[in-house]
Structure formats: structure tokens, C-alpha cells
Design a protein around this motif. Structure first.
Motif, PDB file in Angstrom:
ATOM      1  N   PRO A  60      -0.742  27.839  13.624  1.00  0.00           N
ATOM      2  CA  PRO A  60      -1.467  28.999  13.005  1.00  0.00           C
ATOM      3  C   PRO A  60      -1.306  30.256  13.573  1.00  0.00           C
ATOM      4  CG  PRO A  60      -3.078  27.309  14.212  1.00  0.00           C
ATOM      5  CD  PRO A  60      -1.469  26.871  14.196  1.00  0.00           C
ATOM      6  N   ARG A  61      -0.978  30.246  15.019  1.00  0.00           N
ATOM      7  CA  ARG A  61      -0.494  31.649  15.552  1.00  0.00           C
ATOM      8  C   ARG A  61       0.799  32.041  15.068  1.00  0.00           C
ATOM      9  NH1 ARG A  61      -3.819  28.257  18.522  1.00  0.00           N
ATOM     10  NH2 ARG A  61      -5.350  29.211  19.619  1.00  0.00           N
ATOM     11  N   PHE A  62       1.570  31.093  14.974  1.00  0.00           N
ATOM     12  CA  PHE A  62       3.111  31.595  14.461  1.00  0.00           C
ATOM     13  C   PHE A  62       2.846  32.069  12.873  1.00  0.00           C
ATOM     14  CE2 PHE A  62       7.724  30.321  13.711  1.00  0.00           C
ATOM     15  CZ  PHE A  62       8.190  31.061  14.642  1.00  0.00           C
ATOM     16  N   LEU A  63       2.118  31.449  12.311  1.00  0.00           N
ATOM     17  CA  LEU A  63       1.826  31.861  10.951  1.00  0.00           C
ATOM     18  C   LEU A  63       1.168  33.227  10.715  1.00  0.00           C
ATOM     19  CD1 LEU A  63       2.300  31.370   7.846  1.00  0.00           C
ATOM     20  CD2 LEU A  63      -0.016  30.070   7.551  1.00  0.00           C
ATOM     21  N   ALA A  64       0.061  33.483  11.615  1.00  0.00           N
ATOM     22  CA  ALA A  64      -0.647  34.565  11.881  1.00  0.00           C
ATOM     23  C   ALA A  64       0.461  35.850  12.251  1.00  0.00           C
ATOM     24  CB  ALA A  64      -1.881  34.426  12.750  1.00  0.00           C
ATOM     25  N   LEU A  65       1.274  35.501  13.042  1.00  0.00           N
ATOM     26  CA  LEU A  65       2.271  36.434  13.694  1.00  0.00           C
ATOM     27  C   LEU A  65       3.045  36.873  12.279  1.00  0.00           C
ATOM     28  CD1 LEU A  65       3.386  37.777  16.062  1.00  0.00           C
ATOM     29  CD2 LEU A  65       4.926  36.337  16.320  1.00  0.00           C
ATOM     30  N   ILE A  66       3.641  36.255  11.525  1.00  0.00           N
ATOM     31  CA  ILE A  66       4.447  36.652  10.565  1.00  0.00           C
ATOM     32  C   ILE A  66       3.804  37.354   9.339  1.00  0.00           C
ATOM     33  CG2 ILE A  66       6.549  35.148  10.929  1.00  0.00           C
ATOM     34  CD1 ILE A  66       5.410  33.643   8.209  1.00  0.00           C
ATOM     35  N   GLN A  67       2.382  36.900   9.199  1.00  0.00           N
ATOM     36  CA  GLN A  67       1.579  37.543   8.175  1.00  0.00           C
ATOM     37  C   GLN A  67       1.019  38.881   8.635  1.00  0.00           C
ATOM     38  OE1 GLN A  67      -1.369  34.667   7.602  1.00  0.00           O
ATOM     39  NE2 GLN A  67      -0.225  33.556   5.908  1.00  0.00           N
ATOM     40  N   GLY A  68       0.906  39.079   9.888  1.00  0.00           N
ATOM     41  CA  GLY A  68       0.306  40.416  10.461  1.00  0.00           C
ATOM     42  C   GLY A  68       1.640  41.186  11.292  1.00  0.00           C
ATOM     43  N   SER A  69       2.561  41.060  10.821  1.00  0.00           N
ATOM     44  CA  SER A  69       3.657  41.849  11.514  1.00  0.00           C
ATOM     45  C   SER A  69       4.795  42.333  10.572  1.00  0.00           C
ATOM     46  CB  SER A  69       4.369  41.034  12.621  1.00  0.00           C
ATOM     47  OG  SER A  69       3.560  40.534  13.505  1.00  0.00           O
ATOM     48  N   PRO A  70       4.421  43.296   9.792  1.00  0.00           N
ATOM     49  CA  PRO A  70       5.259  44.079   8.990  1.00  0.00           C
ATOM     50  C   PRO A  70       6.471  44.695   9.563  1.00  0.00           C
ATOM     51  CG  PRO A  70       3.391  45.188   8.969  1.00  0.00           C
ATOM     52  CD  PRO A  70       3.172  44.043   9.813  1.00  0.00           C
ATOM     53  N   TRP A  71       6.445  44.827  10.857  1.00  0.00           N
ATOM     54  CA  TRP A  71       7.609  45.543  11.570  1.00  0.00           C
ATOM     55  C   TRP A  71       8.791  44.450  11.873  1.00  0.00           C
ATOM     56  CZ3 TRP A  71       8.812  42.923  16.005  1.00  0.00           C
ATOM     57  CH2 TRP A  71       8.062  42.005  16.542  1.00  0.00           C
ATOM     58  N   LEU A  72       8.668  43.265  11.594  1.00  0.00           N
ATOM     59  CA  LEU A  72       9.646  42.250  11.787  1.00  0.00           C
ATOM     60  C   LEU A  72      10.692  42.599  10.577  1.00  0.00           C
ATOM     61  CD1 LEU A  72       7.319  38.882  12.303  1.00  0.00           C
ATOM     62  CD2 LEU A  72       9.163  40.036  14.050  1.00  0.00           C
ATOM     63  N   GLY A  73      10.326  42.966   9.513  1.00  0.00           N
ATOM     64  CA  GLY A  73      11.368  43.576   8.515  1.00  0.00           C
ATOM     65  C   GLY A  73      12.131  44.557   8.955  1.00  0.00           C
ATOM     66  N   SER A  74      11.880  45.355   9.994  1.00  0.00           N
ATOM     67  CA  SER A  74      12.517  46.624  10.388  1.00  0.00           C
ATOM     68  C   SER A  74      13.531  46.212  11.549  1.00  0.00           C
ATOM     69  CB  SER A  74      11.901  47.577  10.867  1.00  0.00           C
ATOM     70  OG  SER A  74      11.155  47.092  11.799  1.00  0.00           O
ATOM     71  N   VAL A  75      13.725  44.884  11.888  1.00  0.00           N
ATOM     72  CA  VAL A  75      14.449  44.662  13.084  1.00  0.00           C
ATOM     73  C   VAL A  75      15.407  43.080  12.450  1.00  0.00           C
ATOM     74  CG1 VAL A  75      12.809  45.144  14.922  1.00  0.00           C
ATOM     75  CG2 VAL A  75      12.737  42.707  14.137  1.00  0.00           C
ATOM     76  N   LEU A  76      15.819  43.488  11.361  1.00  0.00           N
ATOM     77  CA  LEU A  76      16.727  42.557  11.053  1.00  0.00           C
ATOM     78  C   LEU A  76      18.363  43.136  10.736  1.00  0.00           C
ATOM     79  CD1 LEU A  76      14.751  41.485   7.591  1.00  0.00           C
ATOM     80  CD2 LEU A  76      14.898  40.207  10.100  1.00  0.00           C
ATOM     81  N   THR A  77      19.016  42.201  11.093  1.00  0.00           N
ATOM     82  CA  THR A  77      20.695  42.632  10.875  1.00  0.00           C
ATOM     83  C   THR A  77      21.195  41.750   9.712  1.00  0.00           C
ATOM     84  OG1 THR A  77      20.898  42.726  13.443  1.00  0.00           O
ATOM     85  CG2 THR A  77      22.719  42.641  12.226  1.00  0.00           C
TER      86      THR A  77
END
Length: 183
Positions: A56-73
Motif C-alpha cells: 500500500p505504501r508503494f501504491l500511495a507513492l505512485i499515486q501521490g508523486s506526479p513528479w515521477l513522470g518528470s524523471v523518465l528517460t
């Protein structure tokens, strides 16, 4: 987002698990996840129990971290995927990275040498599971992940990733102590 959680058991079969919601009044940030990850890994020495507590913590991290989309290559055209290491600290035993797969790409059959978690942020992936006995690999099952799904794999899991041909797949991958990302 489908928000399903899958666990690969000792026989290489994929089982659906429910993910309890985290009761959070504030955003679930990376620093909180990393601290709870370290705390839980010290408390829970049973892999399935640890993975289920982290889900549930891992899922909460992806749901609440829109910045993850900015660190993609973008995927490397030679290998069909790319990875970005998100956190690296000496003596911190876990690896957290984003992985972007080109449409239609896949991996060879592999293990990570530790437990692993995959949270699919976009696209679709099929994971095929294998068991190794002596010098023989035997297929044991498959699991198709959609955006929002989490896959929990034990340290003995062997799998193969295949990305659907229509669109890229983007995931957040977490590897336990001594684990390796990459394919």
C-alpha cells in the motif's frame, strides 16, 4: 488506474491480493516511503509479510508523486528500455528506479537476486513466471499488469517482461537488499 496487487508465490503462480488504503492526511512523499521501507525491513523478516506491508505504501507513492513522470528517460533504441535511479545513498540497501519500455519490447528470463516490486504507472506489461529445477526452466504462469497495478516478487522469482505493442510501459521498480535492476 486499476490498483490491483499481485503476489508471485513459491510455485511461480500469481495470486491477487487486496491492498488496504493508507490513511494519510498529507501527500505520501519519497522520504517517508524510504524511511518506512527501512523500518519495515528491520521489523519484518518474512518476505511475503514485508512485501504485503510495503504494497500500500508503494501504491500511495505512485499515486501521490506526479513528479515521477518528470524523471523518465526515453528507451534506448538498442536495448528497448531505459532506467533512472531515483535514490542512491551509501549503505542504503534498496534500489528504486523508474523504467521505461518501448512498445513491443521484452526481457529475457531473469531473477533479481532479491525480492522486487513493480508498480505500473502507464501502459501494459505481461510477466511470465518460471521455476528453475536443475538446468531446466519450466513456465508456471503469467500476470498482466495495467496502470496502477503492483506486482510483488520474492527473491526466488524468475520472470520475463513483455510490453504490449501499442504503447510504452512505465514502471516504478523497487529491489531489496543486494538486488539488481536491469535486464
Amino acid at each position: 488506474m486499476s490498483n490491483r496487487c499481485w503476489f508471485v508465490n513459491a510455485q511461480g503462480q500469481c495470486q491477487s491480493l487486496g491492498i488496504p488504503k493508507l490513511d494519510r492526511a498529507h501527500p505520501y512523499r519519497l522520504h517517508r516511503f524510504l524511511t518506512e521501507l527501512e523500518d519495515l525491513s528491520c521489523q519484518l523478516h518474512d518476505e511475503p509479510a514485508l512485501l504485503q506491508a510495503l504494497a500500500p505504501r508503494f501504491l500511495a507513492l505512485i499515486q501521490g508523486s506526479p513528479w515521477l513522470g518528470s524523471v523518465l528517460t526515453p528507451p534506448d533504441p538498442q536495448v528497448g528500455w531505459s532506467a533512472v535511479l531515483l535514490y542512491d545513498e551509501p549503505d542504503y540497501p534498496f534500489t528504486l528506479q523508474t523504467v521505461v519500455w518501448a512498445p513491443g519490447q521484452g526481457s529475457p528470463v531473469h531473477g533479481h537476486g532479491t525480492w522486487a516490486m513493480v508498480a505500473l504507472m502507464a501502459g501494459q506489461q505481461e510477466h511470465r513466471f518460471w521455476q528453475q529445477a536443475a538446468d531446466q526452466l519450466t513456465p508456471t504462469g503469467t500476470c498482466t499488469l495495467a496502470a496502477g497495478d503492483v506486482l510483488l516478487m520474492s527473491s526466488t522469482t524468475c520472470h520475463q517482461v513483455n510490453v504490449s505493442p501499442g504503447s510504452p510501459a512505465i514502471s516504478l521498480n523497487l529491489y531489496g537488499p543486494g538486488g539488481v535492476g536491469g535486464y
